[in-house]
Design an enzyme around this catalytic site. Structure first.
Site, mmCIF file in Angstrom:
data_model
loop_
_atom_site.group_PDB
_atom_site.id
_atom_site.type_symbol
_atom_site.label_atom_id
_atom_site.label_comp_id
_atom_site.label_asym_id
_atom_site.label_seq_id
_atom_site.Cartn_x
_atom_site.Cartn_y
_atom_site.Cartn_z
ATOM 1 N N ASP A 178 -14.169 11.252 -17.986
ATOM 2 C CA ASP A 178 -12.923 10.588 -17.642
ATOM 3 C C ASP A 178 -12.942 9.238 -18.386
ATOM 4 O O ASP A 178 -14.012 8.771 -18.781
ATOM 5 C CB ASP A 178 -12.886 10.382 -16.126
ATOM 6 C CG ASP A 178 -11.663 9.626 -15.685
ATOM 7 O OD1 ASP A 178 -10.567 9.960 -16.156
ATOM 8 O OD2 ASP A 178 -11.804 8.682 -14.891
ATOM 9 N N LEU A 179 -11.796 8.632 -18.563
ATOM 10 C CA LEU A 179 -11.760 7.369 -19.327
ATOM 11 C C LEU A 179 -11.558 6.167 -18.403
ATOM 12 O O LEU A 179 -12.453 5.343 -18.202
ATOM 13 C CB LEU A 179 -10.653 7.465 -20.375
ATOM 14 C CG LEU A 179 -10.340 6.214 -21.199
ATOM 15 C CD1 LEU A 179 -11.556 5.689 -21.917
ATOM 16 C CD2 LEU A 179 -9.248 6.531 -22.220
ATOM 17 N N ASP A 180 -10.350 6.124 -17.840
ATOM 18 C CA ASP A 180 -9.989 4.977 -17.019
ATOM 19 C C ASP A 180 -10.854 4.932 -15.747
ATOM 20 O O ASP A 180 -10.874 5.888 -14.975
ATOM 21 C CB ASP A 180 -8.503 5.142 -16.659
ATOM 22 C CG ASP A 180 -8.029 4.126 -15.671
ATOM 23 O OD1 ASP A 180 -8.099 2.942 -15.982
ATOM 24 O OD2 ASP A 180 -7.598 4.517 -14.567
ATOM 25 N N THR A 221 -9.630 0.098 -17.309
ATOM 26 C CA THR A 221 -8.217 -0.053 -17.637
ATOM 27 C C THR A 221 -7.320 0.158 -16.417
ATOM 28 O O THR A 221 -6.124 -0.106 -16.489
ATOM 29 C CB THR A 221 -7.855 0.935 -18.764
ATOM 30 O OG1 THR A 221 -8.627 2.123 -18.576
ATOM 31 C CG2 THR A 221 -8.186 0.358 -20.119
ATOM 32 N N LYS A 235 -4.610 6.612 -9.412
ATOM 33 C CA LYS A 235 -5.804 6.762 -10.264
ATOM 34 C C LYS A 235 -5.976 8.210 -10.692
ATOM 35 O O LYS A 235 -5.976 9.106 -9.850
ATOM 36 C CB LYS A 235 -7.045 6.357 -9.470
ATOM 37 C CG LYS A 235 -7.585 5.010 -9.831
ATOM 38 C CD LYS A 235 -8.965 4.854 -9.244
ATOM 39 C CE LYS A 235 -9.406 3.433 -9.200
ATOM 40 N NZ LYS A 235 -10.693 3.295 -8.519
ATOM 41 N N SER A 244 -9.298 12.780 -20.188
ATOM 42 C CA SER A 244 -8.491 11.744 -19.533
ATOM 43 C C SER A 244 -7.052 12.214 -19.377
ATOM 44 O O SER A 244 -6.529 12.915 -20.240
ATOM 45 C CB SER A 244 -8.523 10.475 -20.388
ATOM 46 O OG SER A 244 -7.578 9.550 -19.912
ATOM 47 N N ALA A 245 -6.424 11.765 -18.281
ATOM 48 C CA ALA A 245 -5.003 12.071 -18.076
ATOM 49 C C ALA A 245 -4.133 11.155 -18.932
ATOM 50 O O ALA A 245 -2.925 11.343 -19.021
ATOM 51 C CB ALA A 245 -4.656 11.866 -16.603
ATOM 52 N N LYS A 271 -4.531 16.487 -13.203
ATOM 53 C CA LYS A 271 -5.525 16.420 -12.124
ATOM 54 C C LYS A 271 -4.753 16.294 -10.803
ATOM 55 O O LYS A 271 -3.762 15.565 -10.789
ATOM 56 C CB LYS A 271 -6.441 15.206 -12.312
ATOM 57 C CG LYS A 271 -7.191 15.192 -13.655
ATOM 58 C CD LYS A 271 -7.875 13.837 -13.903
ATOM 59 C CE LYS A 271 -8.411 13.746 -15.321
ATOM 60 N NZ LYS A 271 -9.051 12.458 -15.644
ATOM 61 N N GLU A 325 -16.259 11.238 -13.218
ATOM 62 C CA GLU A 325 -14.943 10.813 -12.721
ATOM 63 C C GLU A 325 -15.028 9.717 -11.669
ATOM 64 O O GLU A 325 -16.001 9.648 -10.917
ATOM 65 C CB GLU A 325 -14.281 12.007 -12.026
ATOM 66 C CG GLU A 325 -13.241 12.729 -12.824
ATOM 67 C CD GLU A 325 -11.937 11.954 -13.015
ATOM 68 O OE1 GLU A 325 -11.740 10.917 -12.355
ATOM 69 O OE2 GLU A 325 -11.114 12.393 -13.829
ATOM 70 N N ASP A 326 -13.972 8.905 -11.612
ATOM 71 C CA ASP A 326 -13.901 7.883 -10.559
ATOM 72 C C ASP A 326 -12.780 8.176 -9.556
ATOM 73 O O ASP A 326 -12.609 7.414 -8.608
ATOM 74 C CB ASP A 326 -13.645 6.502 -11.171
ATOM 75 C CG ASP A 326 -12.246 6.400 -11.747
ATOM 76 O OD1 ASP A 326 -11.822 7.357 -12.441
ATOM 77 O OD2 ASP A 326 -11.563 5.394 -11.486
HETATM 78 P P1 B16 Z 1 -1.021 6.924 -19.317
HETATM 79 P P2 B16 Z 1 -7.948 8.738 -16.510
HETATM 80 C C1 B16 Z 1 -5.421 8.001 -15.980
HETATM 81 O O1 B16 Z 1 -6.574 7.890 -16.782
HETATM 82 C C2 B16 Z 1 -5.283 6.764 -15.102
HETATM 83 O O2 B16 Z 1 -6.357 6.710 -14.167
HETATM 84 C C3 B16 Z 1 -3.978 6.829 -14.341
HETATM 85 O O3 B16 Z 1 -3.825 5.647 -13.562
HETATM 86 C C4 B16 Z 1 -2.822 6.948 -15.352
HETATM 87 O O4 B16 Z 1 -1.583 7.078 -14.668
HETATM 88 C C5 B16 Z 1 -3.051 8.170 -16.227
HETATM 89 O O5 B16 Z 1 -4.314 8.063 -16.878
HETATM 90 C C6 B16 Z 1 -1.981 8.318 -17.295
HETATM 91 O O6 B16 Z 1 -2.102 7.263 -18.199
HETATM 92 O O7 B16 Z 1 0.168 6.328 -18.641
HETATM 93 O O8 B16 Z 1 -1.745 5.973 -20.224
HETATM 94 O O9 B16 Z 1 -0.674 8.231 -20.000
HETATM 95 O O10 B16 Z 1 -8.551 8.170 -15.269
HETATM 96 O O11 B16 Z 1 -7.575 10.206 -16.378
HETATM 97 O O12 B16 Z 1 -8.745 8.457 -17.744
HETATM 98 MG MG MG Z 2 -10.322 7.685 -13.975
#
Ligand code: B16
Ligand code: MG
Length: 217
Positions: A7-9, A15, A44, A113-114, A144, A168-169
């Site tokens: 996972d990224l964020d 972020t 998240k 990552s999403a 997710k 993942e967090d």
């Molecule tokens: P974006 P992850 C997710 O990243 C974030 O945790 C979530 O808060 C965000 O809405 C989603 O990415 C979409 O991000 O708007 O940049 O496309 O935790 O899956 O790495």
């Molecule tokens: Mg995350």
């Protein structure tokens, strides 16, 4: 263990602070309302659209489809502005070492990552060349907690999800890893991430040997 699905964020970089800051600004500008801290965990790991849906439900506000689209675009603009100052110093503690350990053991790295901003964020962190693949969240049917992005990330490195660990967090992310059939490694609090097969309180505690031992069990 042949692959790791990151996972990224909240795992590689924090972020999430910027995401929520951008949502807060958007909601303040449009409705002059404040968002409580506890709403952050509902946004998240879930997609941009699902995040705005959760926020509007919480506020009990309905908007037209056109306004909804415009609001997600506007939030992303603010988020991208905040990302402009991102540097490798924003990589969370312990992550660079963990990545080196995976590399040394020939474990392939794939991003699950999403975030549609994933490639941009990795570039800012100077980590793009370190990853073997990045799964594209715009190409998967469901976000997710559906397993799709983790299945896509495993497939992108040609590894069976059963031979992968996922890190993942978020609650939604741990559910997604479990459904994908990979070993779920959580970063965060036990009361939130109770479904994780292995849990670390924060990224600095992440430990390759412990992950490998859990894998062999
Ligand atoms: P974006 P992850 C997710 O990243 C974030 O945790 C979530 O808060 C965000 O809405 C989603 O990415 C979409 O991000 O708007 O940049 O496309 O935790 O899956 O790495
Ligand atoms: Mg995350």
């Amino acid at each position: 263990m042949k692959g790791v699905l990151f996972d990224l964020d909240g795992v590689i970089a924090d972020t999430s602070v910027y995401h929520f800051q951008a949502w807060r600004k958007l909601i303040k500008d449009h409705f002059n309302r404040d968002l409580p801290d506890e709403l952050e965990k509902q946004t998240k790991g879930v997609s941009r659209k699902d995040s705005l849906t959760a926020i509007l439900n919480y506020l009990d506000i309905k908007v037209s489809d056109a306004d909804f689209q415009e609001m997600t675009d506007e939030k992303n603009k603010v988020f991208r502005e905040l990302l402009a100052s991102l540097t490798p110093q924003n990589i969370l503690p312990g992550i660079s070492d963990l990545i080196s350990q995976f590399k040394q053991h020939d474990v392939k790295l794939s991003l699950a990552s999403a975030s549609l901003n994933g490639p941009y964020i990795l570039e800012k962190l100077q980590l793009n060349s370190v990853f073997d693949a990045i799964a594209d969240p715009s190409k998967v049917a469901a976000g997710k907690p559906a397993p799709d992005i983790f299945l896509a990330a495993a497939s992108a490195i040609n590894v069976d999800p059963k031979d992968c660990v996922g890190i993942e967090d978020s609650i939604a992310g741990i559910k997604a890893i479990n459904k994908a059939g990979a070993l779920s490694v959580g970063v965060g609090a036990k009361n939130e991430l109770s479904e994780a097969k292995l849990l670390f309180p924060d990224t600095s505690a992440l430990n390759y040997d412990q992950i490998e031992s859990a894998w062999e069990e």
